[in-house]
Design a protein around this motif. Structure first.
Motif, mmCIF file in Angstrom:
data_model
loop_
_atom_site.group_PDB
_atom_site.id
_atom_site.type_symbol
_atom_site.label_atom_id
_atom_site.label_comp_id
_atom_site.label_asym_id
_atom_site.label_seq_id
_atom_site.Cartn_x
_atom_site.Cartn_y
_atom_site.Cartn_z
ATOM 1 N N LEU A 26 0.832 -1.206 0.000
ATOM 2 C CA LEU A 26 0.000 0.000 0.000
ATOM 3 C C LEU A 26 0.865 1.254 0.000
ATOM 4 N N LEU A 27 1.916 1.248 0.789
ATOM 5 C CA LEU A 27 2.828 2.393 0.845
ATOM 6 C C LEU A 27 3.478 2.633 -0.518
ATOM 7 N N ASP A 28 3.884 1.568 -1.189
ATOM 8 C CA ASP A 28 4.460 1.696 -2.528
ATOM 9 C C ASP A 28 3.441 2.300 -3.508
ATOM 10 N N GLN A 29 2.209 1.845 -3.435
ATOM 11 C CA GLN A 29 1.157 2.379 -4.309
ATOM 12 C C GLN A 29 0.904 3.859 -4.023
ATOM 13 N N ASN A 31 3.013 6.002 -2.680
ATOM 14 C CA ASN A 31 4.179 6.766 -3.137
ATOM 15 C C ASN A 31 4.128 6.986 -4.649
ATOM 16 N N LEU A 32 3.734 5.962 -5.393
ATOM 17 C CA LEU A 32 3.612 6.092 -6.844
ATOM 18 C C LEU A 32 2.528 7.107 -7.207
ATOM 19 N N THR A 33 1.408 7.057 -6.498
ATOM 20 C CA THR A 33 0.326 8.009 -6.750
ATOM 21 C C THR A 33 0.789 9.435 -6.476
ATOM 22 N N ILE A 34 1.480 9.642 -5.390
ATOM 23 C CA ILE A 34 1.987 10.976 -5.053
ATOM 24 C C ILE A 34 2.975 11.447 -6.109
ATOM 25 N N TYR A 35 3.847 10.566 -6.550
ATOM 26 C CA TYR A 35 4.823 10.914 -7.584
ATOM 27 C C TYR A 35 4.100 11.331 -8.870
ATOM 28 N N GLN A 36 3.096 10.549 -9.291
ATOM 29 C CA GLN A 36 2.364 10.865 -10.511
ATOM 30 C C GLN A 36 1.614 12.184 -10.373
ATOM 31 N N GLN A 37 1.017 12.428 -9.212
ATOM 32 C CA GLN A 37 0.314 13.688 -8.991
ATOM 33 C C GLN A 37 1.278 14.870 -9.032
ATOM 34 N N GLN A 38 2.458 14.701 -8.474
ATOM 35 C CA GLN A 38 3.442 15.788 -8.504
ATOM 36 C C GLN A 38 3.892 16.067 -9.928
ATOM 37 N N GLN A 39 4.064 15.009 -10.730
ATOM 38 C CA GLN A 39 4.420 15.192 -12.137
ATOM 39 C C GLN A 39 3.325 15.986 -12.848
#
Length: 74
Positions: A26-29, A31-39
């Motif tokens: 869940l933490l990995d997911q 983190n990926l969501t946050i990264y994509q949102q920041q992009q």
């Protein structure tokens, strides 16, 4: 009785390991969501900056023709 306690401890430890594994996924997911949102935010910020450069400043004092501001149906 000590044997049952050992089995309980092993069962609890396995349950904790399973929960930890799910939490890591869940933490990995997240983190990926946050990264994509920041992009996405960074891309939108660049677009806004580009649009601001293309738009003349409202207070620039440039002469405006009121006919240019009429809606298309006039």
């Amino acid at each position: 009785m000590p044997h049952a306690t050992l089995e309980d401890t092993i069962r609890r430890l396995e349950a904790l390991e399973i929960k930890t594994s799910f939490m890591e996924d869940l933490l990995d997911q997240l983190n990926l969501t946050i990264y994509q949102q920041q992009q996405l935010i960074d891309g939108l910020t660049r677009k806004v900056i580009e649009l601001r450069k293309q738009t003349p400043e409202a207070g620039s004092g440039a002469a405006r023709n009121l006919r240019d501001e009429l809606p298309p149906h006039y």
